[in-house]
Structure formats: structure tokens, C-alpha cells
Design an enzyme around this catalytic site. Sequence first.
Site, mmCIF file in Angstrom:
data_model
loop_
_atom_site.group_PDB
_atom_site.id
_atom_site.type_symbol
_atom_site.label_atom_id
_atom_site.label_comp_id
_atom_site.label_asym_id
_atom_site.label_seq_id
_atom_site.Cartn_x
_atom_site.Cartn_y
_atom_site.Cartn_z
ATOM 1 N N ASP A 1 -1.450 10.562 -7.637
ATOM 2 C CA ASP A 1 -2.031 10.481 -9.362
ATOM 3 C C ASP A 1 -3.149 10.579 -9.588
ATOM 4 O O ASP A 1 -4.310 9.963 -8.802
ATOM 5 C CB ASP A 1 -0.807 9.083 -10.049
ATOM 6 C CG ASP A 1 -0.762 10.036 -11.300
ATOM 7 O OD1 ASP A 1 -1.343 10.581 -11.801
ATOM 8 O OD2 ASP A 1 -0.056 9.059 -12.408
ATOM 9 N N ASP B 1 8.860 10.167 -10.048
ATOM 10 C CA ASP B 1 8.664 9.595 -9.524
ATOM 11 C C ASP B 1 8.632 7.514 -10.527
ATOM 12 O O ASP B 1 8.429 8.259 -11.718
ATOM 13 C CB ASP B 1 6.607 9.528 -9.028
ATOM 14 C CG ASP B 1 5.920 8.781 -10.321
ATOM 15 O OD1 ASP B 1 5.832 9.966 -10.810
ATOM 16 O OD2 ASP B 1 5.547 7.916 -10.104
#
EC number: 2.4.2.29
Lengths: 372, 372
Positions: A91, A268
Amino acid sequence: MIYRKLHKDQHCEARTGQIHLPHGNVDTPVFMPVGTNASVKAVRLEDLFSMGVQLILGNTYHLYLRPGMDVIQKFGGLHGFNNWNGNILTDSGGYQVFSLAPFRKVTNEGVEFRSHIDGSKHFLTPEKVVGIQEILNSDIQMVLDVCTEPGISHKSAREALEITTSWALRAKNSWETTTETYQGKLFGIVQGNFYEDLRARSAEELSALDLPGYAIGGLSVGEPFDQFQHYLAFTAPLLPGGKPRYLMGVGTPEYILEAIEHGIDMFDCVFPTRVARNGTLFTDHGRLVLKNQRYEYDTRPVSEHSPTAAYSRSYLRHLFKAGEMLGPMLASLHNLWFLKKLVEDSRRAIHENRFLEFKRSFLDLYSMGIPD
Amino acid sequence: MIYRKLHKDQHCEARTGQIHLPHGNVDTPVFMPVGTNASVKAVRLEDLFSMGVQLILGNTYHLYLRPGMDVIQKFGGLHGFNNWNGNILTDSGGYQVFSLAPFRKVTNEGVEFRSHIDGSKHFLTPEKVVGIQEILNSDIQMVLDVCTEPGISHKSAREALEITTSWALRAKNSWETTTETYQGKLFGIVQGNFYEDLRARSAEELSALDLPGYAIGGLSVGEPFDQFQHYLAFTAPLLPGGKPRYLMGVGTPEYILEAIEHGIDMFDCVFPTRVARNGTLFTDHGRLVLKNQRYEYDTRPVSEHSPTAAYSRSYLRHLFKAGEMLGPMLASLHNLWFLKKLVEDSRRAIHENRFLEFKRSFLDLYSMGIPD
């Protein structure tokens, strides 16, 4: 193109496919275990690998602050550092700056923030974040985005979106100049808060950048389930169909199945491992709370096919009551296994054009509660 | 007889042997990992089994209080409860009543104490403790003893010893009436504090009971190393040579090697796993403290042959700095592996009559500190 669609269910948007990444192919839909600090909490990566996990997450914000890029660089990237030979998605840190940093200031240029660890000041730009993820050798890297909270004005949401789009373009330009040896793929993140016009605009502007994949950000951030459903159903079809679609921050069976139904390929969330550390385990009959008195003498496993099947509910409960680390270790492994099985079962159902039926019967059972 | 001596080193009392127990043979000298609450902290028992561990510890005091005997009974004993198919030795609880309980009162009949968990009042007798360990199905069970602290008067030490001897006799009588299906062996514990005459008397009185094995208690309780050495050297030869000799509470390389030299066969201690949870790892060059700055960029493993060899010092350090549970997990496994290797190397050296040389060269290297 890194994505190959295998089959779309005839009765909904659910689809199976494969993403081709530098560390191997990833079968989709896929749930990605979160390894924020280069470790999936309480789990050994070998166990995930044995379980068939092909892709885990890391986090730019955390790894940039600790251990720092100079350490990771010594190992040629994150794979060398944490000894994981599967794929890694990182990320961008946009969400963490928004949710963890005690101070942040977004400008057109980038975002200034203070570390939640030691209060030190940092400045990230979309270009710098691409560079960090290149050092991490991320198989998939995310563009730096501006995250916003539910309930803000249309004007504020629009401004955040405009910066997000401009950053995505800058990230793309930067990513295109990374070294030849770096093979990671850049994904855009559709924002727009809870405004349809902004979601549509974000999806359109980002799609025009022709990135390898796209994520939906800013959903599953605390809004009611029907609002989540609505914006998921609205946004998902706006993402390019020939590329992987990733819904960020989703990690419960209900949300995952909803996302799969709308053609999402990747999810996720820290939720499965976080609740595991408190002794809450996913089962076919819903969440089992180990500390509950009713399991004190229960000699049955939580689930017969789980990697923790050798252990009884009674023993697992005891581990949590006694504060033994083995409790979180086994529970975390169990929850990741459960979600892996859920997406595998989903894939099978999609291939047989019965995903909606599978989803309904799964949720029927899942809402019934743990039988005696 | 449960003990078979294989070889005694020609130059000291060190010996190799085998203990025959209900869950298989145990090669000695042996270090026993401690699983106080039916779990070796931060370690999966499968990993110990794969590593070749044949015998672990449990603790009567802890298990009696939590989960309680009615739970363990549902599983036919501790092996069924924690899914460990090797041997289990359980301590009697004498030491825990002495060191953990916020209140205790010893009488000739038994010991009254309050639980450190919830303050509840309990009364244990030698007979009851045999019965508890029968329910635990302990492969080796220890007699209830009266532990004393260093520095008490000869009179107090003598009184404690007299009770310990009388309890050992009562425990033996009780153990001889356990059911036929229960095959666990009862070990006595030599006390006597730091008084030679009392150690001798305790060893003599307990030896007369002809129990299957004997332990030395009340050593390695904080006294200086030379005092430990002295009382070890004095007491060990007083234990019957044809039976296993167990030195309780010893778990560092220096103490273990000293004990082996004096003919001790078994040791246990929480130390290896406790310091592991703080990031301190045993190595051939001494203790490596992972949080030390010098390991920040160190790409080498802690030890090339450790089960954690795939991980660098830098990564392990990061796990501890970031508070990741994987740090204690890997470090605990490493330290248990290290002590297992130490006793295996000792056994080999004993067979070749070079234990003293092995001990000296090991300690020379071990005291040198971690090289750059």
C-alpha cells in the site's frame, strides 16, 4: 496485460482469473493477508506459503518509518528481508498517513506528516512513494492517494479527488522511469468519498491513465452495509474489466462475498488476524468467540479441516484465558485459512455459474450461529 | 528400572543414557522445554517434535488452577489436551506455591495457598498432588516438596526437609495405589537448602524410598555460581547412580555443562524462552541481544544451522523493534534448538571421553562475545 479472465459467472459479475506478477501467478478472487511491518502478525510466512498463499501485503508507511529504506535496500527489497518468495503488494501509505499519523498536511506537491512512532517529520510525494516501493521491490505498488473520511462535504471530497488524480499521473510518470530490473506493477486508487459523481469522475480519470490495475479506496471505512453495497455496486463496473480490480480494506466473509459478486478480484484487511488475536475465529456457522464459557469442555476442533484441527476449542480457549501466545498464533492461521478456503470455494462456484447460490447458502449458514 | 546408562566419560561424571517412559525413550542428557500452561510459550509443539524433542514440562500448580482438572480429565490427560505425543514431566507445584502464590501456609498435612490468578484458596497434599498428576497422565511426576529460599536458618531448612521427606513417603504410598493404566514414574526432590548435612540427609532419606528417579531442588535459585557449583558437586554423587538425575531450574549453557559434568541427566528452565521473548538469543559466541544497534544492517542469520537460519539478524531485530509476535516465536524456537544441540554435542563428546575438553572449548568461545 497482467490479468487474464478465466470465467465470468452467468448470473452476476463474479469472475475468476489470474494475475501475472514477478513472483508467480495469483489466482483470483484472492484474499491477501496483511503483513504491515514485513510480518503477517503471529504467523510464519512458511505456513502461508504451504497453505498456497500467493500474495501478501506490506505497507510503505510503516516500512519507510521502520526499519527504513536503507535497511530494506541491503536486502534488495522486501522479499529478501522477510524471506517471502511469493508476491507482495504494498500500500502507498496514503491511508496510514490519514489514519495513523498524529499530524498531516496535504498540498498539491505531497503530504507532510509526523511519524506515529517517534513524532519525526516526513514529506512524501507520489514520486517518492513510487521510489520507495521500487526499493521494496513490490510486485504491485499503489499510487499515493488522498484518503477522506465519510461525511465530508462534496467540495472537500472533490478537492481530495483532484489531488489524487494528479498524483496518480505523477506516479505513473515516475513508475515508467523505474529501472528495467524492477518489474512491479502500479495500481491506481479510485476515491470520491460517498458521492456518485465523484466516484464516476475518479474512475474515469484514472482509467484514462491505463494503469495495470485499479483499486477502490475509501469504502468499508465504517459506513452502513447498505451504503457500502450501494457504492460498491456503483463503482465496480466503472473499473476496466480487463484489469485486476482490488477492493481495499475488506476482510469479513460478508464483505468479501459481496465484493466477489460485483466482480472484485482482490481484497485485504487486518481484521481476520486482528480478531484472531482476541480469540474470535471464523467458522461456517459464524464467528466463534473462544473465551465464551460454553467452550470450556468442548473437545471438538473449531473446524475439522483447519490447520488447527488437531486442537480442541477447549484447549484454544485455555490458551487465550492463560494469555499464551500460541492462542493468537493458531487463531491467526485459522482465520487466514478460512478466508483462503472461502475464495477457493467461490472460485469453484463461479466456474459452475452458481456463485449467487453459493453466496446465499454460505451466508444462511454463517448467520445461524455456532451449534451446540 | 527406567534408566539405562550408555556411557560414562572416563574423565568426569558426565554420562549418556536413556530413560524409558510411557511415551517413548528419552536420550540423556536432555534439556526439557517448559510448557507451564500446557504450551511452550510462542512455540508450536509440532516444531519441537520435528526437532526431535522427546520430553517437555508441564506444571501442576498452573494446570490445577487453570484450566482445572475437570477440563484435563475430559481429554484423558495433558497429552490429549495439548496434542503432544511425546513425554511430559510435571512439576509438583511445590516451587510455584513458594514463588507465585500471594499466600501460603505449610503444615505437616499439606500446603494451603491462595491462587495468583484469582486469590481463591486451595489446599494441596502430597497425595492430592499425585492424584492430579495421575489425571494429567504425567510420564514423570514430581513429589510435592517444601521449597525454601537461600539464607534461611539451619533449623528452618531442617524442618522443611523433614516435611519434604515425610511427603515423599506419602506420595510414594499414594503413587503405588494409582490405577494400572497409569504408567507415570514418581521422582523425589532432594532439598536441604545450602547446608551440606541437610543435603546429605535428604539424599539419603529419599534414596531409601527407592523411587524411579531423583531431582535436586533448591539450587540455581539466585546463589553465586561458585556456591551453585559447590552444592551441585556435593549433592549429585549422593543420588542413586542407576536412576535418572534431574537438576531443576537450570537452563543456560554454563549451568547445563556444569551439571552434565557432575552426572546430571535432565534439566529444565523457563530462561531460554523467557529471554527469547526479549530478543536475547544463545549463540556459540555468547548471548546475542537483537535490539542492539549493531545488528540493524546485519544480513547474516543468528546461526547458520538454526531453524531460523532463513532470517537475518536485521530482520529479527526489526521484528522486536516493531513489537511483532514473530520475533518471540522465532527467537524461542532458536533458543530451544540451541540447547538441544548443546546436549547432543555433549552426548557425542561423552561417548568419546572428551566432555571436559568440549566443555572448556565451548565455554571459551561462548565467553568471547559476538564477533563483527
